[in-house]
Design an enzyme around this catalytic site. Structure first.
Site, PDB file in Angstrom:
ATOM      1  N   VAL A  70      58.630 -34.165  87.473  1.00 54.91           N
ATOM      2  CA  VAL A  70      57.779 -33.186  86.682  1.00 54.91           C
ATOM      3  C   VAL A  70      56.368 -33.080  87.646  1.00 54.91           C
ATOM      4  CG1 VAL A  70      58.742 -33.893  84.725  1.00 54.91           C
ATOM      5  CG2 VAL A  70      56.552 -34.908  85.266  1.00 54.91           C
ATOM      6  N   THR A  81      55.429 -32.069  92.563  1.00 58.73           N
ATOM      7  CA  THR A  81      56.066 -32.836  91.559  1.00 58.73           C
ATOM      8  C   THR A  81      55.854 -34.473  91.754  1.00 58.73           C
ATOM      9  OG1 THR A  81      58.399 -33.148  92.606  1.00 58.73           O
ATOM     10  CG2 THR A  81      58.000 -31.237  91.058  1.00 58.73           C
ATOM     11  N   ASP A  82      56.234 -35.310  90.899  1.00 63.89           N
ATOM     12  CA  ASP A  82      56.139 -36.592  90.966  1.00 63.89           C
ATOM     13  C   ASP A  82      57.331 -37.375  90.827  1.00 63.89           C
ATOM     14  OD1 ASP A  82      56.964 -37.087  88.139  1.00 63.89           O
ATOM     15  OD2 ASP A  82      54.892 -37.520  87.533  1.00 63.89           O
ATOM     16  N   GLN A  83      57.796 -38.803  90.858  1.00 69.82           N
ATOM     17  CA  GLN A  83      58.816 -39.343  90.788  1.00 69.82           C
ATOM     18  C   GLN A  83      59.790 -39.337  89.696  1.00 69.82           C
ATOM     19  OE1 GLN A  83      58.254 -43.744  91.170  1.00 69.82           O
ATOM     20  NE2 GLN A  83      60.432 -44.140  91.701  1.00 69.82           N
TER      21      GLN A  83
END
Length: 157
Positions: free
Chosen positions: A21, A16-18
């Site tokens: 998601v 996931t990213d910041q």
């Protein structure tokens, strides 16, 4: 069209990213997992193909993002062959929400796999040797080619 082969996985935190998601490039990794498992269903191991000097590099990739997957979600990578010749193969991929294998097992026959599509796309490949020269898979490994054709059903060519 051939069957969809299903492979469930749970989204890991590192994917996931910041924004919380799944980072878009991870879907391409999941497409690869789907292709590898599809080939394994045909009774062939990528490791064996490569040891025999047969490689299947990606020549084109397509992905359309519909809905995000989030950390700890279950998703199912759905893969089938859309086109196949002795030189080229095109895989279709879908990533859908949930673990479809709990109710469907590891394959599904139908136009689209059930569930909410998160990402849809596919990859195109060409058979090459270790020198990256195109080869005819049916000539180089007729037994494996036949297995893939059988598993693919009757893909459009």
């Amino acid at each position: 069209m051939g069957k969809w082969f299903l492979f469930p996985l749970r989204v890991r935190y590192q994917e996931t990213d910041q924004m919380g998601v799944v980072y878009h490039a991870n879907y391409l990794n999941w497409f690869e997992i789907g292709r590898t498992e599809w080939v394994r269903q045909a009774g062939i191991a990528y490791k064996e193909m490569e040891a025999r000097g047969l490689l299947l590099p990606v020549t084109d990739v397509e992905a359309s993002f519909k809905h995000p997957a989030l950390y700890d979600d279950w998703v199912t990578v759905c893969t089938r062959v859309a086109e196949m010749t002795s030189i080229r193969v095109r895989f279709e991929s879908r990533v859908v929400s949930g673990n479809l294998t709990e109710t469907l097992g590891f394959s599904y026959e139908g136009e689209e796999p059930p569930g909410d599509i998160l990402v849809q796309g596919g990859t195109k490949h060409v058979w090459v040797n270790k020198e990256w020269k195109p080869v005819r898979f049916a000539r180089e490994a007729p037994d494996w080619y036949d297995k893939m054709v059988r598993l693919a059903g009757e893909p459009k060519t």
